[in-house]
Design an enzyme around this catalytic site. Structure first.
Site, PDB file in Angstrom:
ATOM      1  N   ASN A 191     -48.255   4.501 -39.606  1.00  0.00           N
ATOM      2  CA  ASN A 191     -48.026   4.784 -41.014  1.00  0.00           C
ATOM      3  C   ASN A 191     -46.579   5.245 -41.154  1.00  0.00           C
ATOM      4  OD1 ASN A 191     -47.890   6.041 -43.606  1.00  0.00           O
ATOM      5  ND2 ASN A 191     -50.109   6.265 -43.571  1.00  0.00           N
ATOM      6  N   HIS A 245     -56.317  -1.751 -45.737  1.00  0.00           N
ATOM      7  CA  HIS A 245     -55.827  -1.069 -44.535  1.00  0.00           C
ATOM      8  C   HIS A 245     -56.671   0.180 -44.309  1.00  0.00           C
ATOM      9  CE1 HIS A 245     -53.561   0.453 -47.987  1.00  0.00           C
ATOM     10  NE2 HIS A 245     -53.433   1.616 -47.333  1.00  0.00           N
ATOM     11  N   HIS A 276     -56.958   3.863 -42.360  1.00  0.00           N
ATOM     12  CA  HIS A 276     -56.190   4.934 -41.737  1.00  0.00           C
ATOM     13  C   HIS A 276     -56.957   5.533 -40.568  1.00  0.00           C
ATOM     14  CE1 HIS A 276     -53.173   5.289 -44.997  1.00  0.00           C
ATOM     15  NE2 HIS A 276     -54.163   4.789 -45.723  1.00  0.00           N
TER      16      HIS A 276
END
Length: 186
Positions: free
Chosen positions: A73, A143, A145
């Protein structure tokens, strides 16, 4: 620190005995840098579509699969915060094919193992935000995390100061995790 050791920023306001941690790199995130500007269904300008075209170090890619990839990230919550993305520009978890879904899950497991190996993470927050109202910063490209956690990692800095202290550069984190990933997957 004594008053003689403290370097004050001229013009930063009245001294209040508080020290400041400057995080100017976050301004890019606040101002929306790298966020798509077109419609959510248009992959043009999507950072998650662009990253796979870059060299791994430049795109902060940890590992590549046939239908998904893992990357750091760019604006991490914790050191080692990475994401798993499909190559295909789809907005929703239900849009994944069976093959994509299987590799997505396998990559998530491997991401957790690699982070544990590289940093000794004690726990994780794993999840995805779906759609703009669900909190997705880039709603057009799915996406997930994977955020490593350690006992005591939520202290006064993020809670009171709204500041996260990251002790490692992203390039260094990428190298450590890519090496750990390679060691796990052989």
């Amino acid at each position: 620190m004594s008053d003689e050791q403290v370097i004050r920023q001229d013009g930063a306001g009245d001294p209040d005995e508080l020290e400041r941690l400057w995080t100017p790199f976050r301004m890019a995130y606040i101002q929306g840098e790298n966020k798509p500007t077109g419609p959510a269904d248009d992959p043009a300008g999507c950072p998650f579509c662009r990253v796979p075209t870059l060299p791994d170090a430049e795109g902060l890619v940890i590992a590549r699969g046939s239908s998904v990839y893992a990357l750091l990230n760019l604006y991490p919550y914790n050191t080692g915060h990475l994401m798993v993305c499909p190559y295909r520009h789809v907005p929703d978890y239900t849009d994944l094919t069976g093959a994509e879904l299987a590799e997505f899950g396998t990559f998530t497991q491997t991401a957790m193992r690699a982070v544990r190996r590289a940093s000794g993470a004690e726990g994780f927050n794993v999840g995805m935000n779906q759609g703009p109202v669900g909190g997705a910063g880039i709603a057009g490209h799915l996406h997930q995390h994977v955020v490593p956690r350690w006992g005591g990692d939520t202290n006064f800095m993020p809670v009171i100061g709204h500041t996260k202290v990251l002790p490692q550069l992203l390039a260094d984190t990428r190298t450590l995790l890519a090496d750990a990933w390679a060691a796990i997957t052989g």
